[in-house]
Enzyme design. Sequence first.
Site, PDB file in Angstrom:
ATOM      1  N   HIS A   1      -2.747  63.225  31.533  1.00  0.00           N
ATOM      2  CA  HIS A   1      -2.777  64.051  30.320  1.00  0.00           C
ATOM      3  C   HIS A   1      -1.575  65.002  30.298  1.00  0.00           C
ATOM      4  O   HIS A   1      -0.917  65.177  29.266  1.00  0.00           O
ATOM      5  CB  HIS A   1      -4.047  64.908  30.274  1.00  0.00           C
ATOM      6  CG  HIS A   1      -5.322  64.135  30.119  1.00  0.00           C
ATOM      7  ND1 HIS A   1      -6.435  64.372  30.895  1.00  0.00           N
ATOM      8  CD2 HIS A   1      -5.683  63.154  29.249  1.00  0.00           C
ATOM      9  CE1 HIS A   1      -7.415  63.564  30.528  1.00  0.00           C
ATOM     10  NE2 HIS A   1      -6.987  62.807  29.539  1.00  0.00           N
TER      11      HIS A   1
ATOM     12  N   LYS B   1     -22.402  64.947  23.764  1.00  0.00           N
ATOM     13  CA  LYS B   1     -21.822  64.460  25.018  1.00  0.00           C
ATOM     14  C   LYS B   1     -22.123  65.405  26.157  1.00  0.00           C
ATOM     15  O   LYS B   1     -22.210  66.608  25.967  1.00  0.00           O
ATOM     16  CB  LYS B   1     -20.299  64.373  24.857  1.00  0.00           C
ATOM     17  CG  LYS B   1     -19.772  62.978  24.661  1.00  0.00           C
ATOM     18  CD  LYS B   1     -18.266  63.019  24.818  1.00  0.00           C
ATOM     19  CE  LYS B   1     -17.596  61.701  24.601  1.00  0.00           C
ATOM     20  NZ  LYS B   1     -16.122  61.836  24.668  1.00  0.00           N
TER      21      LYS B   1
ATOM     22  N   ARG C   1      -3.099  53.629  28.105  1.00  0.00           N
ATOM     23  CA  ARG C   1      -2.815  53.033  29.409  1.00  0.00           C
ATOM     24  C   ARG C   1      -2.847  51.516  29.255  1.00  0.00           C
ATOM     25  O   ARG C   1      -1.967  50.929  28.654  1.00  0.00           O
ATOM     26  CB  ARG C   1      -3.843  53.526  30.442  1.00  0.00           C
ATOM     27  CG  ARG C   1      -3.651  54.958  30.854  1.00  0.00           C
ATOM     28  CD  ARG C   1      -4.902  55.556  31.418  1.00  0.00           C
ATOM     29  NE  ARG C   1      -5.956  55.571  30.407  1.00  0.00           N
ATOM     30  CZ  ARG C   1      -7.066  56.276  30.459  1.00  0.00           C
ATOM     31  NH1 ARG C   1      -7.319  56.995  31.513  1.00  0.00           N
ATOM     32  NH2 ARG C   1      -7.936  56.242  29.501  1.00  0.00           N
TER      33      ARG C   1
ATOM     34  N   SER D   1     -10.265  60.513  33.917  1.00  0.00           N
ATOM     35  CA  SER D   1     -11.093  61.650  34.344  1.00  0.00           C
ATOM     36  C   SER D   1     -12.347  61.202  35.086  1.00  0.00           C
ATOM     37  O   SER D   1     -12.702  61.765  36.120  1.00  0.00           O
ATOM     38  CB  SER D   1     -11.481  62.491  33.130  1.00  0.00           C
ATOM     39  OG  SER D   1     -10.327  62.919  32.452  1.00  0.00           O
TER      40      SER D   1
HETATM   41  P1  ADP Z   1     -11.375  60.942  24.997  1.00  0.00           P
HETATM   42  O1  ADP Z   1     -12.596  61.365  25.713  1.00  0.00           O
HETATM   43  O2  ADP Z   1     -11.136  61.651  23.713  1.00  0.00           O
HETATM   44  O3  ADP Z   1     -11.130  59.472  24.902  1.00  0.00           O
HETATM   45  P2  ADP Z   1      -9.666  61.725  27.243  1.00  0.00           P
HETATM   46  O4  ADP Z   1      -9.837  63.163  27.548  1.00  0.00           O
HETATM   47  O5  ADP Z   1     -10.177  60.753  28.228  1.00  0.00           O
HETATM   48  O6  ADP Z   1     -10.154  61.456  25.811  1.00  0.00           O
HETATM   49  O7  ADP Z   1      -8.129  61.440  26.959  1.00  0.00           O
HETATM   50  C1  ADP Z   1      -7.437  62.023  25.890  1.00  0.00           C
HETATM   51  C2  ADP Z   1      -6.256  61.139  25.522  1.00  0.00           C
HETATM   52  O8  ADP Z   1      -5.383  60.993  26.628  1.00  0.00           O
HETATM   53  C3  ADP Z   1      -6.640  59.724  25.113  1.00  0.00           C
HETATM   54  O9  ADP Z   1      -5.742  59.301  24.110  1.00  0.00           O
HETATM   55  C4  ADP Z   1      -6.445  58.933  26.373  1.00  0.00           C
HETATM   56  O10 ADP Z   1      -6.190  57.577  26.110  1.00  0.00           O
HETATM   57  C5  ADP Z   1      -5.232  59.620  26.945  1.00  0.00           C
HETATM   58  N1  ADP Z   1      -5.124  59.474  28.400  1.00  0.00           N
HETATM   59  C6  ADP Z   1      -6.107  59.593  29.320  1.00  0.00           C
HETATM   60  N2  ADP Z   1      -5.636  59.373  30.571  1.00  0.00           N
HETATM   61  C7  ADP Z   1      -4.317  59.097  30.435  1.00  0.00           C
HETATM   62  C8  ADP Z   1      -3.270  58.740  31.355  1.00  0.00           C
HETATM   63  N3  ADP Z   1      -3.509  58.636  32.671  1.00  0.00           N
HETATM   64  N4  ADP Z   1      -2.053  58.508  30.845  1.00  0.00           N
HETATM   65  C9  ADP Z   1      -1.836  58.592  29.522  1.00  0.00           C
HETATM   66  N5  ADP Z   1      -2.766  58.898  28.604  1.00  0.00           N
HETATM   67  C10 ADP Z   1      -4.000  59.149  29.050  1.00  0.00           C
END
Ligand code: ADP
Length: 166
Positions: free
Chosen positions: A19, A43, A92, A130
């Site tokens: 992120h 959630k 990803r 995460s």
């Molecule tokens: P959500 O729960 O809204 O899907 P996340 O908090 O998991 O979101 O992720 C927010 C954004 O960051 C999403 O667009 C996700 O695809 C992206 N993201 C998550 N992990 C990575 C990573 N390792 N590299 C690039 N983008 C990521």
Amino acid sequence: MGAMKVIYPGSFDPPTNGHFDIMNRAAAIFEELEIVIADNPQKKYLFSADERFEMITTMVAEYPNVQVTIWRGLIVDFAEKIGAKVILRGVRALSDFDYEFELSMMNRALNPRIETLFMPTDQKYFVLRSSGIKEVAMFGGDISEMVPTIVEQKLLARIGKQTQQT
Ligand code: ADP
């Protein structure tokens, strides 16, 4: 046209180096970056919205053009409210694309004035998610290369507490 604003929404439960990489790269190309912490009452999160806010605020403290907000509503409504025309999402593997593509279609149907842009992850962060990191931490694995220091501290403290309770 006003300053080019972009919003980067997500759960960030917790925020990872993946992120953070997207945040860095977005802050370098857009005039203003607004990180939006989604807080959906349906959630279940490990960290409250306030805790996620605190972690991200610490991570981006040095960036003059980055702001952080907690939002409990539709992302397109937030974008409209602050006058942002672009939603940024990180992708990803191909498996992300399915979900992200669908989400972008949904947002477009809700508000066609807001565009979604995808930024591919850096290969270093390809496998970071995460949920996986929480699991690694739970089993005592080393997460220091996966998350910023502030997140590592909070995660270890939270998991320590949970283990004591059981
Ligand atoms: P959500 O729960 O809204 O899907 P996340 O908090 O998991 O979101 O992720 C927010 C954004 O960051 C999403 O667009 C996700 O695809 C992206 N993201 C998550 N992990 C990575 C990573 N390792 N590299 C690039 N983008 C990521």
